[in-house]
Design a protein around this motif. Structure first.
Motif, PDB file in Angstrom:
ATOM      1  N   HIS A 113       0.841  -1.201   0.000  1.00  0.00           N
ATOM      2  CA  HIS A 113       0.000   0.000   0.000  1.00  0.00           C
ATOM      3  C   HIS A 113       0.876   1.251   0.000  1.00  0.00           C
ATOM      4  N   GLN A 173      -3.450   5.640  -0.034  1.00  0.00           N
ATOM      5  CA  GLN A 173      -3.866   6.351   1.168  1.00  0.00           C
ATOM      6  C   GLN A 173      -4.812   7.505   0.825  1.00  0.00           C
ATOM      7  N   THR A 233      -8.178   6.162  -0.074  1.00  0.00           N
ATOM      8  CA  THR A 233      -8.883   5.677   1.111  1.00  0.00           C
ATOM      9  C   THR A 233      -9.534   6.825   1.867  1.00  0.00           C
ATOM     10  N   GLY A 253      -7.201   6.949   7.810  1.00  0.00           N
ATOM     11  CA  GLY A 253      -6.761   6.088   6.715  1.00  0.00           C
ATOM     12  C   GLY A 253      -6.016   4.861   7.191  1.00  0.00           C
ATOM     13  N   LEU A 307       3.890   3.770   2.459  1.00  0.00           N
ATOM     14  CA  LEU A 307       2.847   4.798   2.503  1.00  0.00           C
ATOM     15  C   LEU A 307       3.363   6.184   2.139  1.00  0.00           C
ATOM     16  N   ALA A 349      -2.736  12.651   1.633  1.00  0.00           N
ATOM     17  CA  ALA A 349      -2.099  11.631   2.471  1.00  0.00           C
ATOM     18  C   ALA A 349      -1.516  12.250   3.740  1.00  0.00           C
TER      19      ALA A 349
END
Length: 323
Positions: free
Chosen positions: A123, A128, A131, A147, A167, A217
């Motif tokens: 991921h 992120q 999401t 997230g 991430l 993010a």
């Protein structure tokens, strides 16, 4: 070979999550993100890595894609296994959700068999951002909007760690790592299927020049820090105002903010629940708290909840089943 600068960056991200010397499992689908993770981890921790590919059996190409990952692992000198999902009845609804559950169940069983306590997934930053937007559209609270976390547990297996070292990496960066290594990722057609919410969000973000996925993010990261602070406050409230007696949890309700009281109720029910999932939809938890604040009673997840100046939570009597 991964360039030194890129590898040093990954080592720093991985070392912050799990110390060197730890045996690690990697979930590798064959897509660019998980393949890049495999290449990075194989070079950063060459003697500590094993890989697994889950074949859901939804597409004829999936077996070939799993074999491609196995071949790459063989070239890298890494152990690899393909985990094939044996569906009694293949799902026709909620396909992605059911596939996710089956995938993590299979990975958890593999980890226990191989004595691995840590799983890495690919991921990344763009995931992120997607999401957070998805959860915004559902009206999620702070926890949901935080997230994905870099450190979590494998769904359904809380004793197993789930780490996401990528991430802070963009999808394009991971594609470049695969290209530089001469590795051709698999192309899963579901990634372009607009019947899936994530695909629609991804396409919308790609076409919106005014939206910065990196900034989104970072907002998720900030919200994660806020969520951690709220949990700290909940721990204090729980310690000061919650007591137990004869299987009953009692909360001496205070003037704490509503979110603190919501989480106290959620924690008490999760501890006593005898049925249903241990997570709660915001709407049902909000209804419960309003009921308790009005001094009324309700039952949720098999827990009898009584409101007033003291909130009482105890397991409800088992319901009788007519014969």
């Amino acid at each position: 070979m991964v360039p030194d600068g890129t590898l040093d960056r990954f080592r720093s991200d991985l070392d912050a999550l799990v110390p060197p010397g730890t045996r690690i499992g990697i979930a590798v689908s064959g897509g660019p993100d998980s393949l890049a993770l495999l290449l990075l981890a194989a070079q950063a921790r060459p003697s500590e890595v094993e890989a697994a590919t889950v074949d859901h059996g939804f597409r004829a190409e999936s077996r070939v894609e799993a074999q491609t990952v196995a071949d790459i692992c063989a070239e890298l000198g890494l152990p690899h296994v393909t985990l094939t999902i044996d569906w009694e009845t293949p799902p026709t609804t909620a396909i992605q959700e059911r596939a996710r559950t089956a995938r993590y169940d299979a990975l958890a069983a593999w980890m226990r068999e191989r004595n691995l306590s840590t799983l890495l997934t690919g991921h990344h930053l763009d995931d992120q951002a997607e999401t957070l937007i998805m959860r915004l559209s559902r009206g999620s609270g702070v926890t949901g909007l935080a997230g994905m976390r870099s450190t979590a547990t494998v769904p359904g297996s809380p004793a197993l760690k789930l780490l996401r070292p990528l991430l802070g990496w963009r999808h394009a960066e991971l594609e470049a790592i695969c290209a530089e290594a001469g590795v051709t990722p698999a192309n899963d057609p579901s990634n372009g299927d607009t019947r899936h919410e994530r695909v629609r969000i991804r396409q919308a973000l790609a076409s919106a020049d005014c939206v910065d996925a990196g900034a989104i993010a970072r907002s998720a990261s900030n919200l994660a820090a806020a969520d951690q602070a709220i949990e700290w406050a909940v721990d204090r409230e729980w310690s000061d105002r919650v007591s137990r007696s004869d299987g009953t949890i009692v909360y001496s309700s205070s003037e704490a903010p509503a979110e603190i009281r919501r989480r106290i109720a959620s924690r008490a029910i999760a501890e006593l629940a005898s049925e249903g999932p241990r997570h709660f939809r915001s709407a049902e938890l909000n209804r419960l708290v309003r009921t308790l604040e009005d001094g009324q009673t309700a039952t949720l997840r098999g827990v009898s909840c009584k409101g007033g100046t003291h909130w009482e939570f105890r397991r409800a009597p088992l319901r009788r089943v007519a014969l």
